[in-house]
Design a protein around this motif. Structure first.
Motif, short mmCIF file in Angstrom:
data_model
loop_
_atom_site.label_atom_id
_atom_site.label_comp_id
_atom_site.label_asym_id
_atom_site.label_seq_id
_atom_site.Cartn_x
_atom_site.Cartn_y
_atom_site.Cartn_z
N UNK A 165 -0.31 6.63 -10.04
CA UNK A 165 0.88 6.12 -9.56
C UNK A 165 -0.27 3.94 -8.83
N UNK A 166 -0.10 3.90 -8.92
CA UNK A 166 -0.18 2.62 -8.67
C UNK A 166 0.72 1.06 -8.21
N UNK A 167 0.31 0.23 -7.38
CA UNK A 167 1.52 -0.59 -7.36
C UNK A 167 1.25 -2.23 -6.76
N UNK A 168 2.13 -2.90 -7.00
CA UNK A 168 1.41 -3.83 -6.54
C UNK A 168 2.60 -4.50 -6.10
N UNK A 169 2.92 -5.68 -5.24
CA UNK A 169 3.43 -6.48 -4.27
C UNK A 169 3.56 -7.47 -5.04
N UNK A 170 5.46 -7.37 -5.97
CA UNK A 170 5.66 -8.12 -6.17
C UNK A 170 6.87 -9.62 -5.81
N UNK A 171 7.17 -10.59 -6.53
CA UNK A 171 7.44 -11.55 -5.40
C UNK A 171 8.87 -10.35 -4.51
N UNK A 172 9.43 -9.17 -5.02
CA UNK A 172 10.52 -8.53 -5.13
C UNK A 172 10.39 -8.08 -3.55
N UNK A 173 8.94 -7.09 -4.20
CA UNK A 173 8.78 -6.08 -3.45
C UNK A 173 8.11 -5.28 -3.67
N UNK A 174 8.11 -4.23 -3.65
CA UNK A 174 6.84 -3.25 -4.44
C UNK A 174 7.10 -3.16 -5.42
N UNK A 175 6.25 -3.34 -6.76
CA UNK A 175 6.25 -2.68 -7.86
C UNK A 175 5.57 -1.82 -8.47
N UNK A 176 6.30 -0.68 -8.57
CA UNK A 176 4.85 0.73 -8.46
C UNK A 176 5.16 0.99 -10.20
N UNK A 177 4.22 1.39 -10.70
CA UNK A 177 3.73 2.22 -12.38
C UNK A 177 3.48 3.77 -11.51
N UNK A 178 4.19 4.84 -12.85
CA UNK A 178 3.81 6.28 -12.09
C UNK A 178 3.60 6.02 -13.98
N UNK A 179 2.36 7.53 -14.28
CA UNK A 179 1.52 7.11 -15.16
C UNK A 179 1.60 8.57 -16.03
N UNK A 181 2.02 -4.81 0.90
CA UNK A 181 0.40 -4.26 0.12
C UNK A 181 -0.55 -5.27 -0.40
N UNK A 182 -0.38 -6.90 -0.10
CA UNK A 182 -1.43 -7.24 -0.45
C UNK A 182 -2.41 -7.22 1.04
N UNK A 183 -1.55 -6.93 2.66
CA UNK A 183 -2.63 -6.25 3.70
C UNK A 183 -2.15 -5.05 4.25
N UNK A 184 -1.31 -4.50 4.01
CA UNK A 184 -1.28 -2.88 4.41
C UNK A 184 -2.58 -1.91 3.28
N UNK A 185 -2.65 -2.51 2.18
CA UNK A 185 -3.03 -1.72 1.26
C UNK A 185 -4.04 -2.63 0.71
N UNK A 186 -5.24 -3.62 0.50
CA UNK A 186 -5.52 -4.39 0.10
C UNK A 186 -5.73 -3.75 -1.80
N UNK A 187 -5.12 -4.87 -2.58
CA UNK A 187 -5.83 -4.44 -4.03
C UNK A 187 -6.31 -4.83 -4.26
N UNK A 188 -7.39 -5.33 -5.27
CA UNK A 188 -7.85 -6.42 -6.08
C UNK A 188 -8.58 -7.48 -5.14
N UNK A 189 -8.77 -8.35 -4.64
CA UNK A 189 -9.51 -9.20 -3.58
C UNK A 189 -9.04 -9.00 -2.62
N UNK A 190 -7.88 -9.63 -2.96
CA UNK A 190 -6.44 -9.41 -1.18
C UNK A 190 -7.39 -9.85 0.36
N UNK A 191 -7.79 -8.54 -0.03
CA UNK A 191 -8.87 -7.96 1.76
C UNK A 191 -9.94 -9.44 2.05
N UNK A 192 -10.48 -10.12 1.02
CA UNK A 192 -11.16 -11.38 1.06
C UNK A 192 -11.10 -12.57 1.27
N UNK A 193 -9.62 -12.77 0.66
CA UNK A 193 -8.51 -13.73 1.10
C UNK A 193 -8.00 -13.63 2.31
#
Ligand code: SF4
Ligand code: SF4
Lengths: 407, 439, 197
Positions: free
Chosen positions: A341-355, A242-254
């Motif tokens: 719904x938002x997801x982050x790339x955790x060390x184990x994979x896609x960790x999503x939370x739906x509220x 997710x950090x690459x395919x759907x960059x969230x936060x500032x991952x697109x600047x790194x």
């Protein structure tokens, strides 16, 4: 009655029974409380059934009965090795509903602590993976030494070593204490050498290669079918990060690379993926420290002293993007009505939370998408026709953490 | 850096302390019942006491071993824990006694006092007998080594056998029976799998082990430990690991094929030693061959269900076996009790003699002088010293291996033995036979 | 055949490299922390046992019985008994109980406290022989003046205003929390006095 001699029986007259063995929930190598019901033919696994749920703590239900403010403190426990990511997923989902733009400095802080957390998680995995393979003494301790340093740093900034409660809805909890960035920077400088040392012990060791190469091959299709994510998926040749395919936060600047193996991954590929990821995380942290707006906490503190209470909205030292929280939280924190719904790339994979929020101070419904759960589901397929000893190698290599499975 | 040096220093101190305890005790007791008491008896009752005196002397090896084994295990477990701690940047046990010297004694006491649990459905007789069968061979097996270790000291000569090597090899294959019994009787599937693994492993690794030992015996031309050790007298070049003296016979005028053969022989012998170390690791269930008790797979393998004193016996036997194979290697390959460099041994002996003379010289006219001289025989001291150094160096190496290597899988283990080690051992056997003639 | 020998040699070299790496580590300083003898240096932000601070200068109890902490606690482990004093008409603290057996040390209570009264100390050794003993009452919770001063310095908290003027109603707990949280928590590098000792 004499059983009829079929062709098959004649071929192997000696017939043996299958043995039913119950691995876990109390077994030194099941990483917590997983129970595997195994059918063994000699040393070969013929059938495997994971029994999960021993650690169920109703984390989703609790979200509906605790205020947002309280729930933030609880969700570190969903995946206790990477608490930052669970907090982050929740925060991102809530911010999406709330339409909040998190200050840039806070985003950088989030990336830094999250990548540190990824390192601690991978380091712990490396140590336990060594144990799973029988490298009982040497290997587990070296990663733990580094992990200890990182945890000390996280403790200094967040207050605790695993239950951070640091990433909050709308930012992060507090600034780094004095000297923190310098310590972290120093650590990141020496860390790659340390990884090389682990690799010197393990990566080319003939015994290790024998134990991991071509063991537990996870075909690409199977991985996708089961919803496997994270390094386990990337080792099977799917470039989903997710950090690459759907960059969230500032991952697109790194600037960082995501290791992807271009074949059906085996245990060794999964190992290698994580090792390279550690290098990359280390790189990310260094870049963040260099890029963070306002500089390190010490620099910023000095500048702020100079222009205390200037009151301008976008003062280069104290305003705008340099805050660490949009609006200070208090006990009456509310999230607007809506769902997200938002997801982050955790060390184990896609960790999503739906509220789903109704605008009150508690959530209406919260649903977690935990990477470990899907990753564990593929285990029976991987174990088929492998030896008992491989169970631990494969199970270790998909890096499942049980509280994350059971929530 | 400083603190690491400090830790190493502590470890050295602890080692010295324990070696003094172990060898002081064994030495003292052996001497008192082998020399002092018979002397007293003989001087008191003359000829009529000769029987008793001889009986006491005959008992010396048994008493020495019975004393040595538990004490040595205490030290070895402690040393291994401290060494592993050093390798893994920790400090290790350091609370009980000075520097934690008595940690293992406390552990042993705890194990002895612990409740013994017999699982439901266990075969009680086999379950109880298993640790005994596992342990007994280590005591019986170590006997012939004693003569070689003590430099053929008169007290230990009786236990030396002309076929000592075969005796040890025969005895050392008994423990696996104990393991299988224990695993089967425990009524636990993990134990059973561990026991069966152990049986398979012991059978496959016994063969290359035997072959490598036989090759050394061929080289040495004898099965007698004392002779094997004596053949390696002189220097490093005479040790069996470097071809048992093949290199020393070379002179300027030797024909080229003789030189080549000698060098090849030395290379073969190094390989033999490596072969022996690998197989010995497998025989005593050390990493990377610790499959019978593979902790992460089989909980604790064949001794999963054992607790209390029975577990203690298993533990004792395991470490004793490790020590035995190390001493065995020291005698067979590493020159027994002889110093690595020419002259060093003589220097040791004469230095010790000089020291004794300086300290006890005044007493020589009296009985005491005789006693001291019989207590401290410089030649024996030097032999024992070197053999201890070599054995514990091998134990150290085993700890290093344990700290590093992962574990093999059972089928790979078998493959490795049958497809790699056995052919290698056979090739080496033939090669050494021929090369020995050529040199 | 040659390939096999080559692989064996390569494997042997790699094993030796591993052994050498491990051996090198025996010269590195040990990481063991000899805990009961050497106390760890904990950062100011560390969330340990909860305690109630007093004003470091005057020694007055800082709690104004606003019950913010009681309300926010996710585990409901704080129990405050207070009444309106008949003389002054102000809230008066009678008892303050925290069940440390329930507490998860999330630190939320310290974040909302308007007077920085309830704080997380650096103490983490709280083993007791019974669960009941883990319920701390007002007397066990309240810190001495020196301890309060130590923690105020260590955590870099704003010094509390003296209570002389009638304490304002904690109308804006959020504001107070803000001023609290915006202060960076500080790792005191100087070896301060160990409050528990
Ligand atoms: S730290 Fe958290 S759980 Fe403990 S009393 Fe405070 S709010 Fe409650
Ligand atoms: S929030 Fe602070 S002042 Fe209010 S009751 Fe709790 S401890 Fe006392």
């Amino acid at each position: 009655m004499v059983p009829e001699m079929t062709e098959e029986l004649r071929a192997n007259k000696l017939k043996t029974d299958e043995m039913l063995i119950n691995m876990g929930p109390q077994h030194p190598a099941t990483h917590g409380v997983l129970r595997l019901i195994l059918k063994l033919d000699g040393e070969l696994v013929k059938h495997c059934e994971p029994v999960v749920g021993h650690l169920h703590r109703a984390q989703e239900w609790q979200g509906q009965n605790r205020t947002w403010f309280q729930y933030q403190a609880l969700i570190d426990r969903v995946d206790y090795l990477s608490g930052m990511f669970t907090s982050w997923a929740l925060a991102r989902a809530a911010e999406k509903i709330d339409d909040v733009k998190v200050p840039l400095r806070a985003e950088y802080m989030r990336v830094i602590v999250a990548e540190m957390n990824r390192l601690t998680s991978h380091l712990l995995w490396l140590g336990t993976f060594g144990i799973d393979l029988g490298a009982m003494m040497g290997l587990p301790f070296y990663p733990f030494r580094e992990r200890e340093e990182l945890l000390d740093l996280l403790e200094a900034i967040a207050g605790q070593r695993m239950m951070f409660n640091y990433i909050r809805i709308g930012g992060v909890q507090n600034e780094a204490p004095p000297g923190w960035f310098a310590r972290l920077f120093k650590f990141t400088g020496s860390f790659p050498d340390r990884i090389d040392e682990y690799e010197a012990i393990l990566s080319n060791n003939p015994i290790f290669l024998k134990r991991t190469k071509a063991v537990g091959i996870l075909p690409r299709k199977l991985a996708i079918d089961y919803g496997v994510t994270g390094p386990t998926l990337r080792a099977s040749g799917v470039a989903l990060d997710l950090r690459k395919v759907k960059p969230y936060s500032v991952y697109d600047r790194l600037d960082f690379a995501v290791p992807v193996c271009n074949r059906d991954g085996d245990t060794y590929d999964r190992y290698m993926c994580r090792i390279i990821e550690m290098h990359e995380s280390n790189k990310i942290i260094r870049q963040c420290i260099e890029q963070i707006p306002g500089g390190t906490a010490d620099v910023l503190r000095e500048k702020r002293k100079a222009c205390s209470a200037c009151g301008k909205a976008n003062c280069p030292h104290c305003g705008g993007d340099l805050a660490i929280m949009v609006k200070k939280q208090n006990a009456g924190l509310r999230v607007k009505a809506g769902e997200g719904f938002a997801a982050v790339e955790s060390p184990r994979g896609v960790l999503g939370c739906y509220i789903i929020s109704t605008g009150s101070d508690t959530a209406y419904r919260i649903k977690w998408r935990n990477p470990s759960f899907s990753n564990l589901a593929v285990l029976p397929e991987l174990l088929l026709d492998h030896q008992i000893a491989d169970i631990m190698a494969i199970f270790g290599s998909i890096d499942v953490i049980l509280p994350d499975v059971d929530r | 850096m400083n603190s690491a040096v400090f830790e190493i220093g502590k470890f050295a101190r602890l080692t010295l302390l324990w070696l003094c305890i172990i060898f002081g005790a064994v030495w003292g007791v052996s001497w008192s019942i082998g020399v002092l008491l018979p002397a007293v008896i003989l001087s008191q009752s003359g000829e009529s006491g000769r029987f008793w005196a001889q009986l006491l002397q005959a008992l010396v090896p048994v008493v020495a071993v019975a004393l040595f084994v538990p004490l040595n295990t205490c030290y070895m477990v402690l040393a291994e824990r401290r060494l592993l701690a050093l390798f893994t940047v920790r400090k290790g046990p350091n609370r009980v006694g000075p520097d934690g010297a008595f940690q293992t004694v406390a552990d042993a006491l705890k194990l002895l006092l612990k409740e013994e649990i017999t699982p439901r459905g266990a075969d009680l007789l086999m379950y109880t007998l298993a640790p005994v069968i596992f342990f007994a061979p280590s005591i019986i097996g170590v006997m012939p080594l004693l003569a070689a270790v003590s430099g053929n000291h008169p007290l230990f000569t009786p236990v030396n056998l002309p076929t000592g090597v075969f005796y040890i090899l025969a005895v050392s294959s008994i423990p696996v029976v104990g393991v299988v019994m224990g695993g089967w009787a425990s009524n636990n599937k993990y134990s059973l799998v561990g026991a069966l693994r152990s049986a398979a492993q012991a059978i496959s690794y016994e063969i290359p082990l035997l072959l490598s030992i036989i090759t050394v015996c061929l080289l040495a031309g004898t099965l007698d430990f004392v002779q094997i050790a004596d053949n390696q007298r002189g220097s490093l070049l005479n040790w069996n690991i470097l071809g048992g003296g093949a290199l020393t016979h070379l002179g300027i005028g030797s024909p080229w094929w003789s030189i080549a053969a000698a060098l090849l022989l030395a290379a073969c012998c190094i390989l033999l030693f490596a072969l022996y170390v690998i197989c010995a690791c497998a025989e005593v269930n050390r990493t990377p061959f610790d499959l019978p008790e593979a902790e992460s797979e089989l909980v604790s393998g064949f001794n999963t269900e054992y607790s209390g004193i029975k577990f203690a016996i298993f533990f004792l036997a395991e470490y004793t076996n490790l020590f035995i194979v190390s001493t065995f290697a020291a005698v067979m390959f590493l020159g027994g009790g002889h110093a690595p460099f020419p002259g060093l041994e003589d220097a040791c002996i004469s230095g010790l003699r000089g020291l004794l003379a300086a300290w006890f010289g005044a007493c020589t006219p009296f009985q005491l002088g005789w006693l001291v001289n019989s207590l401290v025989n410089p030649a024996t001291v030097s032999q024992v010293f070197w053999i201890i150094v070599k054995s514990y160096a091998l134990v150290w190496f085993a700890s290093l291996i344990r700290a590093t290597l992962p574990r093999l899988r059972i089928d790979q283990l078998m493959d490795y033995s049958w497809k790699r080690l056995v052919p290698l051992a056979l090739i080496l056997l033939i090669a050494v036979t021929f090369l020995k003639e050529l040199v | 055949m040659l390939g096999m020998v080559g692989r064996a040699a390569e494997g042997f070299y790699q094993v030796c490299r591993g052994l050498w790496t491990v051996f090198k580590h025996s010269g590195r300083p040990p990481t063991t922390k000899e805990f009961p003898d050497v106390m760890p240096e904990l950062p100011g932000a560390f969330r340990g046992r909860l305690a109630l601070a007093v004003n470091p200068e005057t020694g007055e109890h800082l709690c104004i019985s606003c019950r913010q902490c009681e309300r926010v606690c996710p585990d409901k482990c704080i129990d405050i008994t207070a009444h309106k004093s008949p003389q002054t008409g102000k809230l008066e603290l009678i008892d303050f109980k925290i069940d440390h057996g329930l507490c998860m040390f999330c630190g939320l209570c310290t974040e909302v406290c308007p007077t920085s009264c309830i704080i997380n100390t650096s103490d983490f050794e709280m083993s007791e022989y019974s669960r009941g003993a883990l319920i701390y009452d007002l007397k066990r919770l309240t810190l001495s003046q020196e301890e309060s001063a130590y923690y105020f310095a260590k955590k870099d908290l704003p010094p509390p205003k003296p209570k002389a003027k009638p304490a304002p109603k904690p109308e804006a707990a959020g504001d107070a929390g803000e001023s609290l949280a915006q202060q960076p928590s500080d790792v005191s590098q100087q070896p301060g006095p160990k409050a528990e000792e």
